[in-house]
Design a protein around this motif. Structure first.
Motif, PDB file in Angstrom:
ATOM      1  N   VAL A  89      -4.660 -18.160   3.425  1.00 57.35           N
ATOM      2  CA  VAL A  89      -4.335 -16.991   4.233  1.00 57.35           C
ATOM      3  C   VAL A  89      -5.418 -15.926   4.076  1.00 57.35           C
ATOM      4  N   LEU A  90      -5.867 -15.725   2.816  1.00 56.43           N
ATOM      5  CA  LEU A  90      -6.908 -14.739   2.549  1.00 56.43           C
ATOM      6  C   LEU A  90      -8.199 -15.106   3.273  1.00 56.43           C
ATOM      7  N   VAL A  91      -8.609 -16.370   3.156  1.00 58.69           N
ATOM      8  CA  VAL A  91      -9.822 -16.815   3.823  1.00 58.69           C
ATOM      9  C   VAL A  91      -9.698 -16.651   5.324  1.00 58.69           C
ATOM     10  N   SER A  92      -8.521 -16.990   5.859  1.00 53.44           N
ATOM     11  CA  SER A  92      -8.286 -16.845   7.294  1.00 53.44           C
ATOM     12  C   SER A  92      -8.392 -15.395   7.721  1.00 53.44           C
ATOM     13  N   SER A  93      -7.840 -14.501   6.884  1.00 48.15           N
ATOM     14  CA  SER A  93      -7.887 -13.073   7.191  1.00 48.15           C
ATOM     15  C   SER A  93      -9.315 -12.575   7.207  1.00 48.15           C
ATOM     16  N   VAL A  94     -10.093 -12.996   6.192  1.00 53.66           N
ATOM     17  CA  VAL A  94     -11.494 -12.583   6.125  1.00 53.66           C
ATOM     18  C   VAL A  94     -12.255 -13.107   7.333  1.00 53.66           C
TER      19      VAL A  94
ATOM     20  N   PRO B  26     -13.279  -2.651  -1.847  1.00 48.75           N
ATOM     21  CA  PRO B  26     -13.786  -3.863  -1.183  1.00 48.75           C
ATOM     22  C   PRO B  26     -12.792  -5.026  -1.193  1.00 48.75           C
ATOM     23  N   TRP B  27     -11.998  -5.130  -2.271  1.00 55.21           N
ATOM     24  CA  TRP B  27     -11.011  -6.204  -2.354  1.00 55.21           C
ATOM     25  C   TRP B  27      -9.814  -5.923  -1.462  1.00 55.21           C
ATOM     26  N   LEU B  28      -9.329  -4.703  -1.479  1.00 58.22           N
ATOM     27  CA  LEU B  28      -8.189  -4.354  -0.634  1.00 58.22           C
ATOM     28  C   LEU B  28      -8.524  -4.490   0.846  1.00 58.22           C
TER      29      LEU B  28
ATOM     30  N   SER C 100     -12.483   8.922  -7.429  1.00 56.64           N
ATOM     31  CA  SER C 100     -11.332   8.079  -7.742  1.00 56.64           C
ATOM     32  C   SER C 100     -11.730   7.096  -8.829  1.00 56.64           C
ATOM     33  N   SER C 101     -10.806   6.821  -9.745  1.00 56.17           N
ATOM     34  CA  SER C 101     -11.086   5.851 -10.804  1.00 56.17           C
ATOM     35  C   SER C 101     -10.874   4.417 -10.330  1.00 56.17           C
ATOM     36  N   ILE C 102     -10.300   4.250  -9.148  1.00 58.69           N
ATOM     37  CA  ILE C 102     -10.050   2.897  -8.644  1.00 58.69           C
ATOM     38  C   ILE C 102     -10.780   2.641  -7.330  1.00 58.69           C
ATOM     39  N   ASP C 103     -11.853   3.406  -7.071  1.00 60.18           N
ATOM     40  CA  ASP C 103     -12.606   3.194  -5.836  1.00 60.18           C
ATOM     41  C   ASP C 103     -13.187   1.790  -5.758  1.00 60.18           C
ATOM     42  N   TRP C 104     -13.408   1.154  -6.931  1.00 63.01           N
ATOM     43  CA  TRP C 104     -13.974  -0.201  -6.971  1.00 63.01           C
ATOM     44  C   TRP C 104     -13.048  -1.238  -6.353  1.00 63.01           C
ATOM     45  N   LEU C 105     -11.776  -0.883  -6.189  1.00 66.72           N
ATOM     46  CA  LEU C 105     -10.819  -1.810  -5.586  1.00 66.72           C
ATOM     47  C   LEU C 105     -10.950  -1.899  -4.061  1.00 66.72           C
TER      48      LEU C 105
ATOM     49  N   ILE D 252      -8.749   7.038   7.673  1.00 69.87           N
ATOM     50  CA  ILE D 252      -9.932   6.187   7.526  1.00 69.87           C
ATOM     51  C   ILE D 252      -9.477   4.794   7.126  1.00 69.87           C
ATOM     52  N   PRO D 253      -9.896   3.746   7.825  1.00 69.17           N
ATOM     53  CA  PRO D 253      -9.486   2.388   7.457  1.00 69.17           C
ATOM     54  C   PRO D 253     -10.170   1.932   6.166  1.00 69.17           C
ATOM     55  N   LEU D 254      -9.511   1.040   5.460  1.00 70.01           N
ATOM     56  CA  LEU D 254     -10.026   0.549   4.179  1.00 70.01           C
ATOM     57  C   LEU D 254     -11.408  -0.114   4.280  1.00 70.01           C
ATOM     58  N   PRO D 255     -11.696  -0.887   5.325  1.00 68.17           N
ATOM     59  CA  PRO D 255     -13.041  -1.469   5.397  1.00 68.17           C
ATOM     60  C   PRO D 255     -14.144  -0.420   5.389  1.00 68.17           C
ATOM     61  N   ALA D 256     -13.910   0.717   6.024  1.00 69.30           N
ATOM     62  CA  ALA D 256     -14.919   1.781   6.035  1.00 69.30           C
ATOM     63  C   ALA D 256     -15.038   2.432   4.665  1.00 69.30           C
ATOM     64  N   ILE D 257     -13.906   2.587   3.985  1.00 72.57           N
ATOM     65  CA  ILE D 257     -13.945   3.137   2.626  1.00 72.57           C
ATOM     66  C   ILE D 257     -14.726   2.196   1.707  1.00 72.57           C
ATOM     67  N   ALA D 258     -14.531   0.906   1.902  1.00 70.47           N
ATOM     68  CA  ALA D 258     -15.259  -0.083   1.094  1.00 70.47           C
ATOM     69  C   ALA D 258     -16.762   0.017   1.340  1.00 70.47           C
ATOM     70  N   GLU D 259     -17.144   0.235   2.597  1.00 73.42           N
ATOM     71  CA  GLU D 259     -18.571   0.367   2.915  1.00 73.42           C
ATOM     72  C   GLU D 259     -19.157   1.623   2.281  1.00 73.42           C
ATOM     73  N   VAL D 260     -18.398   2.707   2.288  1.00 73.67           N
ATOM     74  CA  VAL D 260     -18.856   3.948   1.665  1.00 73.67           C
ATOM     75  C   VAL D 260     -18.984   3.775   0.155  1.00 73.67           C
TER      76      VAL D 260
END
Length: 397
Positions: free
Chosen positions: A12-17, A200-202, A193-198, A223-231
């Motif tokens: 499911v994860l691979v399919s989502s990606v 990209p996974w989320l 944030s102390s959990i900003d590293w999460l 702001i969507p999570l993919p954009a936060i991950a890019e930042v």
């Protein structure tokens, strides 16, 4: 059975990606093209935004379009005769638009500088357009705009707010032969944030933590999570670039110690350890520290009870009190803290005696529906310091 469930989840994860990747391929981001004239870029941006923008008020499209468009300001030909052409390229931050850079751009224009402000990919239209944006799209726009601008002026500075500040820093470090310096407002070198590293996974399994419609025509509400991950990735890459390669490129930084968006302590570390030039300067606003002036750092206290202000926010640093939209008596207040509570949101927007600042328990004690401040009472003094910085370093370039 357990192995089957784990395998199913993995599939499911691979399919989502895979689906996310397919969506990214379907949407072409609006990017400043190599060797493109700025006039042509503006025309393309107008067409692109008109086709995709979600309007806050469809009866006020011209105003909303003008707010999010990239723009250029030229120095007054009568008052700036005979001076060398000094250009400043600026970029806004994540979820914002070129409107957020209008106040410093106008101040720089008044000081006889040519100013260009770009529109970062994924912005100016609708927040969903950030779902498939990549940090390399932002890089391409900033780099192509800077490369072109450098051919048209005698001296060029790069700068920006938040994410735009990170892009400007990266360009200055990678093209120090082309720039006279960098001007950074609340630059992003780490998310606060102390959990900003999460992120990209989320972002692989979830698009949004929340998704509110915006009533602000110049900024997205969510702001969507993919954009936060890019930042997150961009900030980490630029931070490491500077710390691993200290340079004497002149840098002017203005930021708030109380910033709830970026980690100001990390920004200070980047400045002290990586931006080692003797001409580099930092202006630090703090609700706790008293006014102070050291070799390269000036501290200004921002506990102003007579103005009902307690600390400066991430976006306030480069905002003018006279801005008719975000300013002291402007028509829009930043009350996004209360989007899930309609009553508090309304009080925040309408209380004539409300307090303003950056989020803190002490601010809430002053007002349970305090607004996030969007202007800097010392804006004019700050821009005078920026202008002096530009003049001093342009002469030595």
């Amino acid at each position: 059975m357990r192995q089957k469930i784990v395998w199913w989840c993995f599939c499911v994860l691979v399919s989502s990606v895979s689906m996310i990747g397919q969506a990214a391929e379907k949407q072409t981001q609006f990017i400043y093209e190599p060797e493109e004239s700025f006039a042509h870029y503006i025309l393309r941006a107008e067409q692109y935004v008109n086709e995709r923008k979600t309007w806050v008020n469809s009866d006020d499209k011209p105003r909303e379009l003008a707010a999010v468009q990239p723009f250029e300001l030229l120095p007054d030909a009568k008052n700036c005769v005979g001076k060398e052409r000094i250009g400043v390229l600026l970029s806004h931050g994540l979820s914002d638009s070129p409107f957020s850079m209008r106040d410093p751009a106008l101040a720089l224009q008044a000081a006889c500088y040519q100013v260009r402000v770009v529109l970062l990919p994924g912005h100016g239209t609708k927040s969903e357009d950030l779902l498939t944006v990549a940090r390399d799209d932002w890089r391409a726009t900033f780099q192509n705009a800077a490369d072109q601008f450098s051919k048209e002026v005698d001296v060029m500075y790069v700068g920006g707010f938040s994410t735009g500040g990170a892009l400007a820093t990266e360009y200055a470090w990678q093209h120090s032969d082309k720039v006279a310096g960098a001007i950074l407002f609340s630059p992003l070198f780490k998310i606060n944030s102390s959990i900003d590293w999460l992120s990209p996974w989320l972002s692989l399994v979830k698009d949004w933590l929340d998704n509110y419609p915006s009533d602000d025509f110049a900024k997205y509400a969510s702001i969507p999570l993919p954009a936060i991950a890019e930042v997150y990735k961009l900030a980490k890459e630029v931070r490491n670039l500077v710390l691993d390669n200290p340079k004497d490129v002149p840098v002017f930084i203005a930021l708030s110690e109380d910033d709830q968006t970026v980690d100001a302590s990390v920004s200070e570390t980047v400045f002290k350890k990586g931006m080692i030039g003797p001409k580099s300067q930092m202006v630090l606003y703090s609700k706790d520290q008293m006014n102070a002036n050291s070799d390269r750092i000036k501290v200004y206290n921002t506990d102003w009870p007579e103005e009902r202000i307690f600390g400066l926010s991430h976006m306030a640093i480069h905002g003018s009190p006279d801005n008719t939209y975000y300013g002291e008596t402007g028509e829009y207040r930043i009350c996004g803290w209360y989007l899930s509570d309609e009553a508090l949101y309304k009080k925040c927007r309408t209380d004539e005696n409300n307090w303003f600042g950056e989020g803190s328990d002490l601010l809430t004690e002053n007002s349970p529906h305090a607004a996030r401040i969007s202007w800097n009472p010392d804006f004019n003094a700050l821009m005078k310091e920026v202008t002096f910085f530009i003049k001093a370093n342009a002469n030595s370039k």
